[in-house]
Design a protein around this motif. Structure first.
Motif, mmCIF file in Angstrom:
data_model
loop_
_atom_site.group_PDB
_atom_site.id
_atom_site.type_symbol
_atom_site.label_atom_id
_atom_site.label_comp_id
_atom_site.label_asym_id
_atom_site.label_seq_id
_atom_site.Cartn_x
_atom_site.Cartn_y
_atom_site.Cartn_z
ATOM 1 N N ASN A 12 -10.049 2.581 4.815
ATOM 2 C CA ASN A 12 -8.640 2.158 4.793
ATOM 3 C C ASN A 12 -7.711 3.308 5.191
ATOM 4 O OD1 ASN A 12 -9.371 -0.381 4.012
ATOM 5 N ND2 ASN A 12 -8.909 -0.077 1.841
ATOM 6 N N TYR A 13 -8.072 4.534 4.781
ATOM 7 C CA TYR A 13 -7.250 5.708 5.112
ATOM 8 C C TYR A 13 -7.164 5.904 6.631
ATOM 9 C CZ TYR A 13 -5.763 10.575 5.432
ATOM 10 O OH TYR A 13 -5.093 11.720 5.743
ATOM 11 N N PHE A 14 -8.259 5.804 7.322
ATOM 12 C CA PHE A 14 -8.264 6.017 8.769
ATOM 13 C C PHE A 14 -7.636 4.833 9.520
ATOM 14 C CE2 PHE A 14 -11.723 9.115 7.777
ATOM 15 C CZ PHE A 14 -11.029 10.228 8.199
ATOM 16 N N GLN A 15 -7.506 3.705 8.866
ATOM 17 C CA GLN A 15 -6.812 2.576 9.477
ATOM 18 C C GLN A 15 -5.332 2.564 9.098
ATOM 19 O OE1 GLN A 15 -8.875 -1.027 8.517
ATOM 20 N NE2 GLN A 15 -10.714 -0.432 9.643
ATOM 21 N N GLY A 16 -4.915 3.510 8.231
ATOM 22 C CA GLY A 16 -3.512 3.617 7.832
ATOM 23 C C GLY A 16 -3.092 2.575 6.822
ATOM 24 N N GLU A 17 -4.011 2.118 6.005
ATOM 25 C CA GLU A 17 -3.709 1.048 5.057
ATOM 26 C C GLU A 17 -3.735 1.521 3.610
ATOM 27 O OE1 GLU A 17 -6.655 -1.892 5.944
ATOM 28 O OE2 GLU A 17 -5.740 -2.402 7.880
ATOM 29 N N THR A 18 -3.703 2.813 3.356
ATOM 30 C CA THR A 18 -3.743 3.322 1.981
ATOM 31 C C THR A 18 -2.340 3.646 1.503
ATOM 32 O OG1 THR A 18 -4.090 5.567 2.811
ATOM 33 C CG2 THR A 18 -6.045 4.320 2.212
ATOM 34 N N ASN A 19 -2.197 3.687 0.162
ATOM 35 C CA ASN A 19 -0.929 4.119 -0.421
ATOM 36 C C ASN A 19 -1.107 5.546 -0.951
ATOM 37 O OD1 ASN A 19 -2.315 3.852 -2.845
ATOM 38 N ND2 ASN A 19 -1.440 1.835 -3.283
ATOM 39 N N LEU A 20 -0.071 6.092 -1.543
ATOM 40 C CA LEU A 20 -0.135 7.479 -2.017
ATOM 41 C C LEU A 20 -1.169 7.671 -3.127
ATOM 42 C CD1 LEU A 20 3.661 8.390 -2.026
ATOM 43 C CD2 LEU A 20 1.923 9.102 -0.392
ATOM 44 N N ALA A 21 -1.337 6.709 -3.973
ATOM 45 C CA ALA A 21 -2.316 6.824 -5.070
ATOM 46 C C ALA A 21 -3.740 6.856 -4.508
ATOM 47 C CB ALA A 21 -2.145 5.661 -6.043
ATOM 48 N N ASP A 22 -4.013 6.031 -3.510
ATOM 49 C CA ASP A 22 -5.343 6.020 -2.887
ATOM 50 C C ASP A 22 -5.618 7.363 -2.204
ATOM 51 O OD1 ASP A 22 -5.633 3.401 -3.707
ATOM 52 O OD2 ASP A 22 -5.050 2.562 -1.751
ATOM 53 N N GLU A 23 -4.614 7.891 -1.532
ATOM 54 C CA GLU A 23 -4.794 9.173 -0.840
ATOM 55 C C GLU A 23 -5.000 10.308 -1.832
ATOM 56 O OE1 GLU A 23 -1.581 9.723 1.950
ATOM 57 O OE2 GLU A 23 -1.981 7.781 2.896
ATOM 58 N N GLN A 24 -4.296 10.248 -2.951
ATOM 59 C CA GLN A 24 -4.486 11.270 -3.991
ATOM 60 C C GLN A 24 -5.895 11.183 -4.577
ATOM 61 O OE1 GLN A 24 -2.325 13.709 -4.679
ATOM 62 N NE2 GLN A 24 -3.943 14.559 -5.934
ATOM 63 N N GLU A 25 -6.399 9.984 -4.725
ATOM 64 C CA GLU A 25 -7.767 9.808 -5.229
ATOM 65 C C GLU A 25 -8.778 10.407 -4.247
ATOM 66 O OE1 GLU A 25 -10.764 6.185 -6.577
ATOM 67 O OE2 GLU A 25 -8.608 5.786 -6.415
ATOM 68 N N LEU A 26 -8.551 10.197 -2.943
ATOM 69 C CA LEU A 26 -9.441 10.791 -1.931
ATOM 70 C C LEU A 26 -9.363 12.316 -1.957
ATOM 71 C CD1 LEU A 26 -8.873 8.417 1.120
ATOM 72 C CD2 LEU A 26 -11.016 8.784 -0.108
ATOM 73 N N LYS A 27 -8.177 12.869 -2.096
ATOM 74 C CA LYS A 27 -8.019 14.325 -2.158
ATOM 75 C C LYS A 27 -8.730 14.898 -3.373
ATOM 76 C CE LYS A 27 -3.580 14.414 0.216
ATOM 77 N NZ LYS A 27 -2.134 14.617 0.076
ATOM 78 N N ASN A 28 -8.595 14.228 -4.498
ATOM 79 C CA ASN A 28 -9.269 14.695 -5.718
ATOM 80 C C ASN A 28 -10.782 14.623 -5.567
ATOM 81 O OD1 ASN A 28 -6.820 15.163 -6.920
ATOM 82 N ND2 ASN A 28 -6.773 13.204 -8.024
ATOM 83 N N TYR A 29 -11.267 13.561 -4.949
ATOM 84 C CA TYR A 29 -12.718 13.413 -4.780
ATOM 85 C C TYR A 29 -13.262 14.529 -3.888
ATOM 86 C CZ TYR A 29 -17.224 11.629 -3.204
ATOM 87 O OH TYR A 29 -18.552 11.514 -2.893
#
Length: 149
Positions: A12-29
């Protein structure tokens, strides 16, 4: 289960469909040490984002004062214009003085009479040419009136 969720978030991130919470979860992971081997290639991308956030620009910017250049440029332009006007005036006055002395200075009245006749003949010829042109215009006007009446 967590690996499937991260893969889905990554897609979803590479398709531009994530929100800030999803992106923060990816950064933390990807900041944690427990990254799946098939997702290691994305760790540098999210690691760059956290490093780029901490970067600060420390180089000092020097602004040069261009006012001095514009002052000298305006002075040079003014001097150039003044010189141009002065040279033009000098040359124009010199030419005027030469031609003024030559006009209408005949000592012999017969020579003056002949020169006057030459000048008047020249004017007369030019006026006659103009009158012929006007005759063509009158002829055109008459033809137009006959056709459109």
């Amino acid at each position: 289960m967590e690996l499937n969720r991260i893969e889905k978030l990554l897609e979803n991130y590479f398709q531009g469909e994530t929100n800030l919470a999803d992106e923060q979860e990816l950064k933390n992971y990807f900041a944690s040490g427990n990254v799946a081997p098939n997702l290691k290639q994305y760790q540098s991308v999210f690691g760059y984002f956290s490093e780029a956030k901490n970067e600060k620009f420390t180089k000092e910017i020097v602004i040069q004062n261009k006012k001095k250049n514009t002052v000298w440029l305006s002075i040079a332009a003014s001097v150039t214009i003044l010189l141009g006007v002065g040279v033009f005036s000098y040359l124009n006055m010199e030419t005027k003085n030469k031609t003024t002395g030559e006009l209408g200075t005949y000592d012999d009245p017969e020579v003056a009479f002949r020169e006057t006749q030459k000048a008047l003949n020249m004017v007369s010829e030019n006026v006659n040419v103009g009158i012929k042109s006007v005759e063509y215009v009158n002829e055109y006007q008459e033809s137009k009136n006959l056709i459109f009446k």
